[in-house]
Design a protein around this motif. Structure first.
Motif, mmCIF file in Angstrom:
data_model
loop_
_atom_site.group_PDB
_atom_site.id
_atom_site.type_symbol
_atom_site.label_atom_id
_atom_site.label_comp_id
_atom_site.label_asym_id
_atom_site.label_seq_id
_atom_site.Cartn_x
_atom_site.Cartn_y
_atom_site.Cartn_z
ATOM 1 N N LEU A 129 -0.570 -7.601 -14.904
ATOM 2 C CA LEU A 129 -1.208 -8.715 -13.967
ATOM 3 C C LEU A 129 -1.499 -9.829 -14.677
ATOM 4 C CD1 LEU A 129 -4.651 -7.617 -11.969
ATOM 5 C CD2 LEU A 129 -4.437 -9.912 -13.161
ATOM 6 N N SER B 97 6.993 1.059 -6.745
ATOM 7 C CA SER B 97 5.799 0.411 -6.338
ATOM 8 C C SER B 97 6.257 -1.188 -6.619
ATOM 9 C CB SER B 97 4.773 0.422 -7.281
ATOM 10 O OG SER B 97 3.711 -0.498 -7.244
ATOM 11 N N ASP C 122 -1.880 0.937 -10.110
ATOM 12 C CA ASP C 122 -1.140 -0.104 -10.309
ATOM 13 C C ASP C 122 -1.988 -1.253 -10.106
ATOM 14 O OD1 ASP C 122 0.592 -2.327 -10.933
ATOM 15 O OD2 ASP C 122 2.164 -1.278 -9.560
ATOM 16 N N LEU C 123 -2.381 -2.000 -11.157
ATOM 17 C CA LEU C 123 -3.404 -3.282 -10.885
ATOM 18 C C LEU C 123 -2.447 -4.540 -10.870
ATOM 19 C CD1 LEU C 123 -6.367 -2.425 -13.402
ATOM 20 C CD2 LEU C 123 -6.089 -1.791 -10.795
ATOM 21 N N SER C 124 -1.201 -4.370 -10.938
ATOM 22 C CA SER C 124 -0.379 -5.510 -11.040
ATOM 23 C C SER C 124 0.209 -5.918 -9.571
ATOM 24 C CB SER C 124 0.653 -5.568 -12.276
ATOM 25 O OG SER C 124 1.560 -4.383 -11.710
ATOM 26 N N VAL C 125 -0.029 -5.260 -9.012
ATOM 27 C CA VAL C 125 0.886 -5.483 -7.340
ATOM 28 C C VAL C 125 0.772 -6.897 -6.889
ATOM 29 C CG1 VAL C 125 1.050 -2.974 -6.776
ATOM 30 C CG2 VAL C 125 -1.164 -4.389 -6.096
ATOM 31 N N CYS D 214 6.597 -4.275 -3.821
ATOM 32 C CA CYS D 214 6.059 -5.579 -3.946
ATOM 33 C C CYS D 214 6.952 -6.452 -3.959
ATOM 34 C CB CYS D 214 5.587 -5.685 -5.528
ATOM 35 S SG CYS D 214 3.949 -4.628 -5.605
ATOM 36 N N MET E 187 1.634 1.808 -3.652
ATOM 37 C CA MET E 187 0.444 2.092 -4.321
ATOM 38 C C MET E 187 0.117 3.661 -4.000
ATOM 39 S SD MET E 187 -1.845 1.054 -6.287
ATOM 40 C CE MET E 187 -2.060 -0.763 -6.276
ATOM 41 N N THR F 24 0.741 -1.185 0.042
ATOM 42 C CA THR F 24 0.028 0.080 -0.149
ATOM 43 C C THR F 24 0.897 1.110 -0.040
ATOM 44 O OG1 THR F 24 -1.717 -1.283 1.152
ATOM 45 C CG2 THR F 24 -1.825 1.267 1.284
ATOM 46 N N TYR G 86 -4.557 -8.140 -3.834
ATOM 47 C CA TYR G 86 -3.820 -7.230 -3.081
ATOM 48 C C TYR G 86 -3.699 -5.767 -3.748
ATOM 49 C CZ TYR G 86 -1.089 -10.225 0.212
ATOM 50 O OH TYR G 86 -0.732 -10.952 1.175
ATOM 51 N N GLU G 87 -4.206 -5.765 -4.971
ATOM 52 C CA GLU G 87 -4.281 -4.807 -5.733
ATOM 53 C C GLU G 87 -5.642 -3.749 -5.374
ATOM 54 O OE1 GLU G 87 -5.721 -8.082 -8.135
ATOM 55 O OE2 GLU G 87 -3.753 -7.319 -7.515
ATOM 56 N N THR H 267 -0.834 -2.098 -16.377
ATOM 57 C CA THR H 267 -0.837 -2.725 -15.283
ATOM 58 C C THR H 267 -1.628 -4.065 -15.302
ATOM 59 O OG1 THR H 267 -2.176 -1.290 -14.305
ATOM 60 C CG2 THR H 267 0.108 -0.804 -13.920
#
Length: 336
Positions: A147, A238, A86-89, A242, A76, A73, A264-265, A143
């Motif tokens: 993902l 970011s 960032d949708l790929s975290v 991760c 993010m 977070t 998580y994202e 992202t």
């Protein structure tokens, strides 16, 4: 013959007006509100499950579970402040965790696992940053592609199996003997990342540039900020978070799985939003995001202790997110 009257001097007072106070001196109502919400949740947990919720072991569990998603977070928050997403975290955490727990990597021991997790995270962040900053791709699309790719590569590496960690020095970090003054090492790492993140955002040029880019990218460019390079650095940050979170998850679970970091994202974005970070960029706080993580983790723990269904828990989280966004919109309308 009389002398001409001299022009009247403006009246002066003995005390000069102080003028508007700096923003740093104004009480942060949102932060106080989040602390109040967290206090209410602690009260609810103490009333519904007085023996188990307030137990030291349970408090340590809450903080430990918050540590992994909390580190994500922090990264993010920087990305959203800059106007990105960032949708790929979650996928990066999964990929880093399985890559760092392969047999070949574990042969290098503690350092090999930590180094691999961080490098994979930073590498994925680099790809995201290059696609967005220099490739001109929309952050949502870039992202989202990461993902899908990250999840697919993690599944390919593990072949759907759990990779057990056999390095004792890594496993011992999750044991009670490794606690320092009753605090789990994972919580200390989370606290360290939080402090560094707060200092970077509030006390460095990098933080001010991140806010400027999120507030108005064109104005930031005209002011001399290299917007593309700044965005690249933010996605690198970011990815670094991760990678650190992946290592913490390895310590916590003692294994690497392609399902690690699931959703998580969404949790990281939700925590940042209720913490006061604007989805449109230009404003946000690390403190608020961390409080958001603690609120969500505490809710999850209370639901688990009271044997409530997970679907009700998700509904409650969704309601909190909607309420936070509505408060943001109302605040933005009032201040504009």
């Amino acid at each position: 013959m009389t002398q001409p009257a001299s022009p009247a001097r403006p009246a002066t007072s003995k005390t000069t007006p102080a003028g508007p106070r700096p923003r740093g001196f104004r009480p942060d109502v949102r932060t106080l509100s989040l602390v109040g919400v967290l206090a209410v949740l602690v009260l609810i947990g103490g009333i519904t499950q007085p023996d188990s919720f307030l137990d030291t072991n349970n408090v340590q569990l809450i903080l430990t579970q918050a540590s992994v998603i909390g580190v994500v977070t922090v990264g993010m928050t920087f990305v959203i402040i800059s106007g990105g997403i960032d949708l790929s975290v979650g996928a990066i955490v999964a990929l880093a965790s399985v890559w760092a727990t392969t047999v070949a990597t574990q042969d290098y021991g503690f350092a090999g696992i930590l180094f691999t997790a961080v490098v994979v995270g930073v590498g994925c962040g680099l790809v995201n940053g290059l696609l967005i900053a220099y490739g001109g791709m929309v952050p949502f699309i870039a992202t989202l592609a990461m993902l899908a790719s990250g999840r697919g590569l993690a599944l390919q590496i593990t072949d759907g199996k759990t990779q057990t960690v056999s390095v004792d020095s890594v496993l011992k970090l999750g044991e009670r003997d490794a606690y320092i003054l009753g605090i789990p090492p994972l919580v200390l790492v989370f606290a360290g990342v939080t402090v560094v993140g707060w200092l970077v955002l509030n006390r460095t040029t990098f933080g001010r540039r991140s806010v400027a880019v999120g507030g108005n990218a064109e104005a930031a460019r005209l002011a001399g900020i290299d917007v593309r390079r700044q965005r690249l650095y933010l996605y690198l940050l970011s990815g670094l978070c991760c990678g650190i979170a992946a290592f913490l998850l390895i310590v916590l679970a003692g294994s690497g799985q392609n399902t690690n970091g699931n959703l998580y994202e969404l949790d990281a974005i939700a925590a940042a939003i209720i913490g006061g970070t604007l989805l449109t960029g230009g404003r946000g706080t690390i403190t608020g995001s961390v409080l958001g993580v603690l609120i969500f983790t505490t809710i999850t723990n209370i639901f688990a202790l009271n044997n409530l269904q997970s679907d009700v828990q998700e509904i409650a989280k969704g309601a909190i997110i909607v309420a936070a966004v509505l408060v943001q919109r109302r605040t933005s309308t009032t201040t504009s």
